[in-house]
Design a protein around this motif. Structure first.
Motif, PDB file in Angstrom:
ATOM      1  N   CYS A 208       0.847  -1.173   0.000  1.00  0.00           N
ATOM      2  CA  CYS A 208       0.000   0.000   0.000  1.00  0.00           C
ATOM      3  C   CYS A 208       0.885   1.226   0.000  1.00  0.00           C
ATOM      4  N   SER A 209       0.778   2.022  -1.028  1.00  0.00           N
ATOM      5  CA  SER A 209       1.584   3.229  -1.088  1.00  0.00           C
ATOM      6  C   SER A 209       0.676   4.435  -1.084  1.00  0.00           C
ATOM      7  N   THR A 210       1.169   5.545  -0.537  1.00  0.00           N
ATOM      8  CA  THR A 210       0.379   6.763  -0.508  1.00  0.00           C
ATOM      9  C   THR A 210       1.176   7.894  -1.105  1.00  0.00           C
ATOM     10  N   GLY A 211       0.459   8.923  -1.427  1.00  0.00           N
ATOM     11  CA  GLY A 211       1.126  10.093  -1.942  1.00  0.00           C
ATOM     12  C   GLY A 211       0.218  11.280  -1.849  1.00  0.00           C
ATOM     13  N   SER A 212       0.782  12.463  -1.783  1.00  0.00           N
ATOM     14  CA  SER A 212      -0.035  13.652  -1.650  1.00  0.00           C
ATOM     15  C   SER A 212      -0.253  14.347  -2.976  1.00  0.00           C
TER      16      SER A 212
ATOM     17  N   ILE B 273      -8.371  -2.540  -8.266  1.00  0.00           N
ATOM     18  CA  ILE B 273      -8.322  -1.260  -7.583  1.00  0.00           C
ATOM     19  C   ILE B 273      -6.907  -0.704  -7.575  1.00  0.00           C
ATOM     20  N   GLU B 274      -5.902  -1.577  -7.585  1.00  0.00           N
ATOM     21  CA  GLU B 274      -4.515  -1.112  -7.612  1.00  0.00           C
ATOM     22  C   GLU B 274      -4.206  -0.366  -8.906  1.00  0.00           C
ATOM     23  N   LYS B 275      -4.800  -0.827 -10.029  1.00  0.00           N
ATOM     24  CA  LYS B 275      -4.570  -0.156 -11.308  1.00  0.00           C
ATOM     25  C   LYS B 275      -5.229   1.220 -11.342  1.00  0.00           C
ATOM     26  N   ILE B 276      -6.333   1.365 -10.637  1.00  0.00           N
ATOM     27  CA  ILE B 276      -7.002   2.662 -10.589  1.00  0.00           C
ATOM     28  C   ILE B 276      -6.177   3.654  -9.781  1.00  0.00           C
ATOM     29  N   GLY B 277      -5.530   3.173  -8.712  1.00  0.00           N
ATOM     30  CA  GLY B 277      -4.675   4.054  -7.930  1.00  0.00           C
ATOM     31  C   GLY B 277      -4.465   3.535  -6.526  1.00  0.00           C
ATOM     32  N   PRO B 278      -3.458   4.073  -5.790  1.00  0.00           N
ATOM     33  CA  PRO B 278      -3.248   3.710  -4.393  1.00  0.00           C
ATOM     34  C   PRO B 278      -4.338   4.302  -3.507  1.00  0.00           C
ATOM     35  N   PRO B 279      -4.441   3.867  -2.253  1.00  0.00           N
ATOM     36  CA  PRO B 279      -5.558   4.263  -1.390  1.00  0.00           C
ATOM     37  C   PRO B 279      -5.801   5.763  -1.280  1.00  0.00           C
ATOM     38  N   GLU B 280      -4.740   6.548  -1.090  1.00  0.00           N
ATOM     39  CA  GLU B 280      -4.939   7.982  -0.890  1.00  0.00           C
ATOM     40  C   GLU B 280      -5.519   8.640  -2.137  1.00  0.00           C
TER      41      GLU B 280
END
Length: 256
Positions: free
Chosen positions: A30-34, A167-174
């Motif tokens: 799980c990776s996040t980014g702002s 869901i991973e292809k759509i984007g990370p959780p944040e």
């Protein structure tokens, strides 16, 4: 931070670590980014005000991998609830023949499952509902809260995911909550996300969020060529009195 135990679908999964505010279950990455949502995710021109949702607890679901049959012509509300179990909870499975206003030519909607206490019932989805035809189902309990399920074609958000989206292809959780949270609560989610969890069940990844205000639990996943958003909510008093049940409902959501 000490070890936390997460309970869902009649099992206990140990959260292995907490990093950047996101709990990891089963060592699922799980990776996040702002940074702002771009690339894979297309910005929506209109933020759809959300209605509240409530889902139900997992007390045993049919085995994953059930065949999906072609959608029939049954429109509107189709029964999908099981009989109550010993604890008074019923499992809802989206009927294979239930149609939906999700666009001509789309593949059948892969069924989803969740469980609710016995006093929860399906309520009609109106064309006046915020979220429009992408609201596939609504449930409510006058005393405990509400839930709804949004099923949206992934082509609305990205054009290179094919018919086997994750869901991973759509984007990370944040990025996912920043982009799609307004679908549920009708406003920017900045500063409202209390927790973000990543879970894996039968090979499918689920992002789970808790937000306030308003009080809401959101589950996001993808399957086939569709994005699924499952939301559970209640007012302040309902949240205080029935949070355990509301959380159990939210944790029960699965796409078969």
């Amino acid at each position: 931070m000490g070890t936390t135990l997460f309970s869902s679908c009649s099992f206990l999964a140990q959260i292995s670590s907490v990093e950047n505010g996101i709990s990891r279950v089963k060592a699922v990455a799980c990776s996040t980014g702002s940074d702002s949502v771009d690339g894979v995710m297309k910005r929506r021109s209109v933020l759809v005000s959300g209605a509240s949702l409530i889902s139900s607890a997992v007390l045993g679901f049919p085995a994953d991998g059930l065949a999906v049959v072609k959608q029939g012509l049954l429109a509107g509300r189709v029964p999908g609830l099981s009989e109550p179990d010993e604890q008074g909870w019923r499992t809802y499975r989206r009927p294979d023949d239930k149609s939906g206003g999700h666009g001509v030519g789309w593949s059948p909607i892969i069924p989803y499952l969740f469980s609710v206490p016995q006093e929860w019932d399906e309520v009609p989805v109106s064309i006046a509902d915020l979220g429009g035809t992408e609201i596939d189902l609504r449930f409510a309990s006058p005393k405990k809260g509400r839930l709804f399920v949004i099923v949206a074609p992934v082509l609305r958000f990205a054009d290179n995911l094919g018919d086997d989206a994750t869901i991973e292809k759509i984007g990370p959780p944040e990025k996912v909550i920043n982009a799609f949270g307004p679908e549920v609560i009708g406003e920017n989610v900045e500063g409202k996300v209390l927790s973000m969890n990543v879970e894996e069940h039968s090979g499918r990844t689920y992002y789970r969020y808790e937000l306030e205000p308003p009080h809401v639990l959101i589950t996001a996943t993808a399957a086939g060529n569709r994005l699924y958003l499952f939301s559970v909510t209640g007012n302040g008093l309902q949240w205080k009195r029935h949070y355990t049940d509301l959380k159990k409902i939210a944790d029960s959501f699965r796409v078969v």
